[in-house]
Scaffold this active site. Structure first.
Site, mmCIF file in Angstrom:
data_model
loop_
_atom_site.group_PDB
_atom_site.id
_atom_site.type_symbol
_atom_site.label_atom_id
_atom_site.label_comp_id
_atom_site.label_asym_id
_atom_site.label_seq_id
_atom_site.Cartn_x
_atom_site.Cartn_y
_atom_site.Cartn_z
ATOM 1 C CE LYS A 167 0.830 0.937 4.497
ATOM 2 N NZ LYS A 167 1.632 2.486 5.139
ATOM 3 C CG ASP B 295 -1.045 -0.310 7.964
ATOM 4 O OD1 ASP B 295 -1.976 0.721 8.135
ATOM 5 O OD2 ASP B 295 -0.103 0.097 7.913
ATOM 6 C CG LEU C 77 6.211 0.152 0.573
ATOM 7 C CD1 LEU C 77 7.427 -0.265 -0.510
ATOM 8 C CD2 LEU C 77 5.434 1.361 -0.199
HETATM 9 P P1 ATP Z 1 4.396 -1.120 9.559
HETATM 10 O O1 ATP Z 1 3.178 -2.054 9.287
HETATM 11 O O2 ATP Z 1 4.764 -1.423 11.000
HETATM 12 O O3 ATP Z 1 4.160 0.352 9.454
HETATM 13 P P2 ATP Z 1 6.098 -1.491 7.294
HETATM 14 O O4 ATP Z 1 4.870 -1.546 6.490
HETATM 15 O O5 ATP Z 1 7.039 -0.318 7.403
HETATM 16 O O6 ATP Z 1 5.777 -1.719 8.903
HETATM 17 P P3 ATP Z 1 6.546 -4.365 7.329
HETATM 18 O O7 ATP Z 1 7.412 -4.782 5.913
HETATM 19 O O8 ATP Z 1 5.116 -4.729 7.580
HETATM 20 O O9 ATP Z 1 6.856 -2.588 7.121
HETATM 21 O O10 ATP Z 1 7.658 -4.950 8.245
HETATM 22 C C1 ATP Z 1 7.606 -4.166 9.823
HETATM 23 C C2 ATP Z 1 8.336 -5.271 10.602
HETATM 24 O O11 ATP Z 1 7.455 -6.526 10.871
HETATM 25 C C3 ATP Z 1 9.783 -5.949 10.115
HETATM 26 O O12 ATP Z 1 10.823 -5.254 10.788
HETATM 27 C C4 ATP Z 1 9.531 -7.384 10.167
HETATM 28 O O13 ATP Z 1 10.537 -7.846 11.440
HETATM 29 C C5 ATP Z 1 8.069 -7.686 11.028
HETATM 30 N N1 ATP Z 1 7.172 -8.628 10.347
HETATM 31 C C6 ATP Z 1 6.483 -9.592 10.875
HETATM 32 N N2 ATP Z 1 5.922 -10.245 10.135
HETATM 33 C C7 ATP Z 1 6.027 -9.862 8.777
HETATM 34 C C8 ATP Z 1 5.805 -10.200 7.462
HETATM 35 N N3 ATP Z 1 4.966 -11.310 7.239
HETATM 36 N N4 ATP Z 1 6.234 -9.495 6.718
HETATM 37 C C9 ATP Z 1 7.334 -8.392 6.730
HETATM 38 N N5 ATP Z 1 7.668 -8.172 7.885
HETATM 39 C C10 ATP Z 1 7.131 -8.731 9.255
#
Ligand code: ATP
Length: 364
Positions: free
Chosen positions: A92, A217, A180
């Protein structure tokens, strides 16, 4: 080891990079007859209304006849085999993000306009397992019970009061901790996928409740439409004033923890009230431009000035709007001219240590 290479058509690990390449230019679609492909329906004259390579199990490019046939079939976003399900899990972007307050529990209330984009992880669920197991091909993604996809499966089985298991393979294409929403999207994919496998025992409302418990989210990814999200993110209303625009996404190769950004956010520096109206974002951006900003840039950009550089680069290359997504560090540019967008992708690829994608907005 387990994964899509066992008991599934060869579309998982092996070809996903290729699929990901195509999804930079189109919308990944899965058909219920076991084929998948990419439809590009935005304003790129090269791809308009076309379906580019389709694959069948065993990696055959589908014949023209099958391709025509598939256009008339009811589409589904799931690919199913005997005991496995493949669920595309999109990223997203936040087209607008305003922090409007801080709650006693420490969470921040926000107002954000959010849309899914055509950049996908692939989540493969394999049933008939004794326990929940996660495998992911990205070194920064945990494979234990802290993985959001694992937590989603555990919550699903708990809601049904059953002691079942599932193997979850995540082919990671969405940059991690990049603003994202990759983890949240994976969790939503597991919830909808498992609900499908078990014959839809949970209502949309029940799934939403579970999603809320997993992360702010996650409900958005179940919603499947551009939305204005309020509160901590779970209070959603559809936003229909968004039209298809070429989006150029630039992701620096470092991670920004969302918690760190909110912890360092200074509410005193924002000056808009809670009554926020987001103007239409159809083809004319000029009126909307002053309203489009991301409050969290004040924290992330200060610590990582490279983000400013990317924003400026995209604007210089013709982006109408260039903004950080979520808590960063990913930056997207919205273009009204498809040729400028194409050039911007090439130019940005030559600069910096960044991953650059050209993606559509997923409007429905
Ligand atoms: P947020 O949802 O916290 O804003 P983001 O969208 O910036 O995060 P994500 O790629 O969702 O980033 O990853 C955030 C953290 O969640 C990562 O550092 C990772 O260790 C943890 N995590 C847990 N499960 C997952 C998953 N299925 N995919 C990616 N990261 C995950």
């Amino acid at each position: 080891m387990f994964g899509p290479h066992r008991g599934l058509p060869s579309i998982g690990c092996k070809h996903n990079r290729f699929l990901a390449y195509w999804t930079c230019s189109g919308i990944l679609e899965y058909w219920n007859d076991g084929m998948l492909g990419v439809r590009a329906d935005f304003r790129n004259p090269l791809f308009q209304n076309s379906i580019i390579p389709l694959f069948q199990p065993h990696n055959e490019v589908v014949s023209d006849h099958a391709r025509r046939r598939s256009r008339h079939r009811g589409r589904t976003w799931l690919l199913r085999t005997a005991n496995s399900l493949v669920v595309p899990s999109p990223a997203k972007i936040n087209l607008f993000l305003k922090v409007v307050g801080k709650r006693p529990d420490g969470y921040h209330d926000i107002v954000t306009l959010v849309s899914r984009i055509g950049l996908f992880d692939t989540v493969v669920l394999t049933l008939d397992k004794a326990s929940i197991r996660v495998e992911c091909d990205h070194p920064k993604v945990p494979e234990d019970s802290s993985n959001l996809a694992h937590r989603a499966a555990a919550s699903f089985f708990r809601a049904l009061s059953i002691d079942h298991g599932v193997d979850i393979f995540i082919d990671k294409v969405i940059p991690v901790a990049a603003g994202l929403g990759g983890g949240s999207s994976n969790a939503a994919a597991v919830l909808t996928g498992l609900n499908e496998c078990y014959g839809l025992p949970l209502t949309d409302g029940q799934l939403r409740q579970i999603a809320l418990g997993l992360g702010a989210d996650v409900p958005f990814f179940l919603f499947r439409k551009p939305a204005v999200a309020r509160g901590i993110g779970g209070d959603l209303e559809p936003y229909e004033d968004l039209s298809q625009q070429p989006v150029v996404l630039v992701c620096p190769r470092f991670e920004v923890p969302t918690g760190w950004v909110y912890k360092n956010f200074n509410l005193g520096l924002t000056n808009y009230g809670k009554d926020i109206k987001i103007p239409p974002l159809k083809t004319h951006f000029s009126r909307a431009k002053p309203f489009l900003f991301n409050d969290l840039e004040q924290v992330t950009v200060k610590r990582f000035p490279e983000i400013s550089l990317i924003k400026k680069g995209l604007r210089d290359l013709g982006a109408e709007i260039a903004l950080m997504s979520g808590s960063g560090p990913s930056v997207f540019g919205l273009f009204s001219d498809v040729h400028l967008a194409a050039k911007a992708v090439e130019k940005m690829k030559d600069r910096g240590d960044w991953d650059t994608f050209w993606v559509p907005l997923l409007l429905s």
